[in-house]
Design a protein around this motif. Structure first.
Motif, PDB file in Angstrom:
ATOM      1  N   GLU A 294      39.896  37.156  36.137  1.00 58.26           N
ATOM      2  CA  GLU A 294      40.413  38.655  36.207  1.00 58.26           C
ATOM      3  C   GLU A 294      39.712  39.396  37.366  1.00 58.26           C
ATOM      4  O   GLU A 294      40.417  40.237  37.863  1.00 58.26           O
ATOM      5  CB  GLU A 294      39.874  39.422  34.719  1.00 58.26           C
ATOM      6  CG  GLU A 294      40.620  39.161  33.629  1.00 58.26           C
ATOM      7  CD  GLU A 294      42.054  39.688  33.950  1.00 58.26           C
ATOM      8  OE1 GLU A 294      42.190  41.000  33.765  1.00 58.26           O
ATOM      9  OE2 GLU A 294      43.071  38.918  33.894  1.00 58.26           O
ATOM     10  N   ALA A 295      38.400  39.154  37.625  1.00 54.65           N
ATOM     11  CA  ALA A 295      37.870  39.614  38.783  1.00 54.65           C
ATOM     12  C   ALA A 295      38.762  39.221  40.037  1.00 54.65           C
ATOM     13  O   ALA A 295      38.678  39.942  41.150  1.00 54.65           O
ATOM     14  CB  ALA A 295      36.359  39.100  38.848  1.00 54.65           C
ATOM     15  N   MET A 296      38.958  37.800  40.249  1.00 57.49           N
ATOM     16  CA  MET A 296      39.603  37.509  41.225  1.00 57.49           C
ATOM     17  C   MET A 296      41.000  38.056  41.423  1.00 57.49           C
ATOM     18  O   MET A 296      41.403  38.627  42.676  1.00 57.49           O
ATOM     19  CB  MET A 296      39.864  36.163  41.323  1.00 57.49           C
ATOM     20  CG  MET A 296      38.485  35.248  41.513  1.00 57.49           C
ATOM     21  SD  MET A 296      38.796  33.302  41.142  1.00 57.49           S
ATOM     22  CE  MET A 296      39.812  33.098  42.667  1.00 57.49           C
ATOM     23  N   LYS A 297      41.714  38.308  40.182  1.00 58.80           N
ATOM     24  CA  LYS A 297      42.942  38.970  40.339  1.00 58.80           C
ATOM     25  C   LYS A 297      42.911  40.465  40.812  1.00 58.80           C
ATOM     26  O   LYS A 297      43.715  40.921  41.404  1.00 58.80           O
ATOM     27  CB  LYS A 297      43.563  38.737  38.960  1.00 58.80           C
ATOM     28  CG  LYS A 297      44.968  39.213  38.687  1.00 58.80           C
ATOM     29  CD  LYS A 297      45.516  38.834  37.484  1.00 58.80           C
ATOM     30  CE  LYS A 297      45.064  40.008  36.356  1.00 58.80           C
ATOM     31  NZ  LYS A 297      45.651  39.660  35.020  1.00 58.80           N
ATOM     32  N   ASN A 298      41.693  41.114  40.069  1.00 59.21           N
ATOM     33  CA  ASN A 298      41.626  42.607  40.409  1.00 59.21           C
ATOM     34  C   ASN A 298      40.755  42.783  41.621  1.00 59.21           C
ATOM     35  O   ASN A 298      40.683  44.201  42.103  1.00 59.21           O
ATOM     36  CB  ASN A 298      41.039  43.188  39.181  1.00 59.21           C
ATOM     37  CG  ASN A 298      41.823  43.164  38.161  1.00 59.21           C
ATOM     38  OD1 ASN A 298      43.212  43.183  38.115  1.00 59.21           O
ATOM     39  ND2 ASN A 298      41.354  42.710  36.792  1.00 59.21           N
TER      40      ASN A 298
END
Length: 601
Positions: free
Chosen positions: A468-472
């Protein structure tokens, strides 16, 4: 009121430009109101005097303080930049109140412009960056062709600005930035209109000059050009609204624009204890490009206490203990403020204030951390574990982490047997469903803390957060800190049911305080961001999370950024009238703020 020598000099100044440098607690509001009174007593018509400040509340307060100086009501104009120039636009261009867009209406138009400019509307951070650049462009009086944006693509910014302008023209509306821009354009294109309004006022007093942006300064300079009786009061060391376009350099440029201007320093601080004044001067003296000031204190020494703790929870606990001690020693809660750099820094404290039933209020709306998607996911796991499964809860977490279970599986039913039946001909997916419900069964028998650790490490939620962190495009540590926070608040809960009840109670408390913020301050502790504390004063001030990476923020890239953070901390410590508490924590070996050493205590 008895005036000191520099205050008297400012009050008695009559003709020509004047810059008054007014540090914290120097009595600047008294100087402004007394000066207006002095002008009227010397024969100036009250209707020729204009007093401008930055907020409607400040304008009302100043008008009330001025009215208390005399039994007669005198028609001095008190207002904000926007109220003044909006009034001019209404009279000269026929605008109506219904033409102003704000709130949701403005957001809809901005989103439409974002779409027209072919910018990814789903990237919230990117959209906000474009909107911030638009505001900087408008308030900085920079031509779009020569403007170099800091965070976004220049070509797409031009497309966005043009699309937004096109939509405003199409719907015949204006926003708040337009009020000033259109007034400036009107004055430039129609000198006769400018001359008409120059005749309306003869004396111009501006409060909080350090908060001015380039456009505001140019407008007031144009309006006062006939008489040049421009009297500006401010403190470049308290310029903290750079993100809104304010420019502390304007104060220094004032003396270049008006080489004959008087310059007066209000050099007595009537608010802060002498040791706080000394520490504050040590701190702000590290900044360059500022007016040098020798500030004298009129108050005795107060108490400055630096508190080091190992974790944010221990830091919050220490603050609560100090709050109780102050109350036990006769200090009312409404003479206490807790300040913080960001709303997220206050989450442990808010949890503890609620748990200990200590009354507090919020100056600004605080994002409800208990509505964060991570906490919502944990609550879904917990609710399902105690038998409160719903379609929404299952859809919310069935693929967090990804189990490759199709949404239609849940549409088929919300029990283990109905979900298994959906995958009758697909054994591998059946195993995923079975594993999910096995995890739920284990979680139902655990304590909340054990359950969260199980969800993170065994179920694989931490790995999901990395994705999620990579995506956001977010630092995953920010997500881990939310998880750590949840663990802390559930430490005193023995059952999952207790944890859910506590979570709902905390969520409702923040929602309530947000809805009713600053309605009733009586007998309550004030919670403020450092930015929102400006202009206020309290007997006792706490500043929490005085850590490098918080204050100053880890987003500091340049010397100018660091100096802006130092000014913000300076504003915070100069809110106190007696006791100052500065706390920090060593979680993950974080360093204490460099600003603490710069105080030279």
């Amino acid at each position: 009121m008895n005036l000191n020598a520099s205050q008297r000099q400012a009050v008695l100044h009559k003709e020509g430009p004047c810059l008054v440098i007014a540090g914290p607690g120097s009595g600047k509001t008294a100087v402004l109101t007394q000066r207006v009174n002095e002008l009227i007593n010397s024969g100036v018509s009250a209707s020729e005097i204009l007093v401008i400040t930055f907020t409607k509340a400040a304008a009302i307060e100043m008008k009330e303080r001025f009215n208390r100086l005399s039994e007669d009501i005198k028609p001095v104009t008190f207002g904000t930049f926007h109220s003044l120039f909006w009034g001019i636009l209404q009279k000269e261009m026929g605008y109506k109140a219904s033409d102003i867009i704000m709130g949701q209406q403005k957001n809809r138009l901005l989103k439409e412009a974002i779409a027209l400019a072919k910018i990814d509307k789903d990237d919230t951070a990117l959209v906000n960056a474009y909107i911030a650049e638009l505001s900087s462009l408008n308030n900085g009086m920079v031509n779009i062709e020569s403007y170099q944006p800091k965070f976004v693509d220049a070509g797409k910014l031009k497309a966005f600005v043009r699309a937004y302008d096109f939509l405003k023209t199409k719907y015949h509306v204006i926003d708040f930035d337009d009020m000033l821009l259109k007034a400036y354009t009107l004055f430039r294109k129609k000198p006769e209109v400018l001359e008409k309004w120059q005749q309306r006022f003869s004396y111009f007093l501006v409060d909080e000059m350090q908060d001015m942006n380039d456009l505001q300064f140019e407008l007031i300079r144009m309006l006062s050009e006939r008489t040049r009786n421009l009297f500006c009061v401010g403190d470049d060391d308290q310029s903290i609204y750079g993100f809104r376009g304010s420019n502390p350099k304007i104060m220094r440029d004032f003396m270049d624009f008006y080489s004959d201007a008087a310059q007066i320093l209000l050099n007595y601080n009537y608010r802060n204890p002498s040791n706080v004044v000394k520490a504050a001067c040590n701190l702000i003296g590290k900044n360059g490009n500022r007016f040098a000031k020798n500030i004298n204190s009129t108050a005795p020494e107060g108490n400055i206490k630096i508190i080091e703790k190992q974790s944010p929870m221990e830091e919050a606990a220490e603050i609560v203990a100090e709050l109780k001690s102050l109350k036990a020693n006769g200090c009312p809660y409404d003479e206490i403020a807790v300040l913080y750099r960001n709303h997220t820094d206050a989450r442990y404290l808010v949890d503890m204030l609620v748990s200990e039933h200590l009354p507090f209020y919020l100056k600004e709306q605080m994002p409800n951390v208990y509505s964060h998607f991570i906490i919502a996911d944990i609550e879904c796991y917990f609710q399902i574990a105690i038998g409160n499964a719903t379609k929404a809860r299952l859809i919310g977490i069935i693929n967090r982490p990804n189990r490759f279970i199709h949404r239609q599986c849940i549409e088929n039913g919300i029990t283990k047997s109905s979900m298994m039946a959906f995958y009758t001909i697909n054994p591998s997916n059946q195993r995923m469903v079975e594993a999910f419900w096995a995890d739920i069964a284990l979680i139902s028998r655990m304590s909340p803390v054990a359950a969260i650790n199980y969800i993170r490490k065994v179920v694989g939620y931490d790995k999901f957060l990395v994705q999620e962190a990579m995506k956001n495009e977010t630092d995953v540590n920010e997500y881990y800190e939310i998880m750590d926070f949840v663990l802390e608040i559930f430490k005193d809960c023995r059952t999952i049911k207790q944890a859910i009840d506590k979570l709902n109670m905390l969520k409702l408390k923040i929602d309530y305080e947000n809805k009713n913020r600053v309605v009733d301050k009586g007998g309550k502790i004030g919670l403020y961001t450092l930015h929102s504390s400006k202009g206020l004063e309290f007997e006792n001030v706490f500043i929490l999370s005085c850590n490098d990476g918080v204050i100053p923020t880890n987003k500091v890239e340049t010397r100018e950024d660091l100096e802006a953070e130092r000014r913000l901390f300076y504003v915070g410590i100069t809110r106190c009238k007696r006791n100052l508490y500065l706390t920090y924590n060593n979680k993950k070996n974080r360093d204490k703020s460099r600003f603490l050493d710069e105080l030279k205590l």
